[in-house]
Design a protein around this motif. Sequence first.
Motif, PDB file in Angstrom:
ATOM      1  N   THR A   1      -3.365   0.727  -9.186  1.00 11.69           N
ATOM      2  CA  THR A   1      -3.799  -0.326  -8.273  1.00 11.69           C
ATOM      3  C   THR A   1      -4.221  -1.549  -9.061  1.00 11.69           C
ATOM      4  O   THR A   1      -5.133  -1.493  -9.899  1.00 11.69           O
ATOM      5  CB  THR A   1      -4.967   0.163  -7.407  1.00 11.69           C
TER       6      THR A   1
ATOM      7  N   SER B   1      -3.322   4.585  -2.789  1.00 10.45           N
ATOM      8  CA  SER B   1      -4.418   5.359  -2.217  1.00 10.45           C
ATOM      9  C   SER B   1      -4.336   6.815  -2.681  1.00 10.45           C
ATOM     10  O   SER B   1      -3.253   7.354  -2.873  1.00 10.45           O
ATOM     11  CB  SER B   1      -4.376   5.291  -0.701  1.00 10.45           C
TER      12      SER B   1
ATOM     13  N   THR C   1      -1.476  -1.433  -4.156  1.00  6.76           N
ATOM     14  CA  THR C   1      -2.623  -0.569  -3.877  1.00  6.76           C
ATOM     15  C   THR C   1      -2.129   0.852  -3.682  1.00  6.76           C
ATOM     16  O   THR C   1      -1.272   1.099  -2.836  1.00  6.76           O
ATOM     17  CB  THR C   1      -3.375  -1.029  -2.614  1.00  6.76           C
TER      18      THR C   1
ATOM     19  N   LEU D   1       0.850  -1.186   0.000  1.00  8.48           N
ATOM     20  CA  LEU D   1       0.000   0.000   0.000  1.00  8.48           C
ATOM     21  C   LEU D   1       0.887   1.238   0.000  1.00  8.48           C
ATOM     22  O   LEU D   1       1.804   1.355   0.823  1.00  8.48           O
ATOM     23  CB  LEU D   1      -0.903  -0.010   1.231  1.00  8.48           C
TER      24      LEU D   1
END
Length: 128
Positions: A91, A127, A125, A11
């Motif tokens: 992602t 964000s 991922t 992430l």
Amino acid sequence: DVQLQASGGGLVQAGGSLRLSCAVSGFSFDDYGIGWFRQYPGKEREEISCISKTGGDTDYADSVKGRFAISRDNSRNTVYLQMNTLKPEDTAVYYCAAMYDQDQCSVFEGSHVIWDYWGQGTLVTVSS
């Protein structure tokens, strides 16, 4: 046994960086080109970068050109994908694959069907 072990996903915030690794065993690494692919849910795997068996030829999908860089270390049987300036649309699950005797490489749509060996995926991922 042939193994391609992809790692390095995780992430990260938009604008950040990650480096993926693809560690290879079970075949002569120097004889294979390596490609990186990503897959969105419900979509086909798309090739985003490739590197020839000698490392002398590389190519990138337009979506990652200028942000991602592929390299290989034949002494470590490993290919890397440095991913910079990551965006939420990056992602996906990322895969590496190997193709025998690839002197030159090019990224094109639908190319996933011609690769010889695949590793398991690693999830990236990003964000917002």
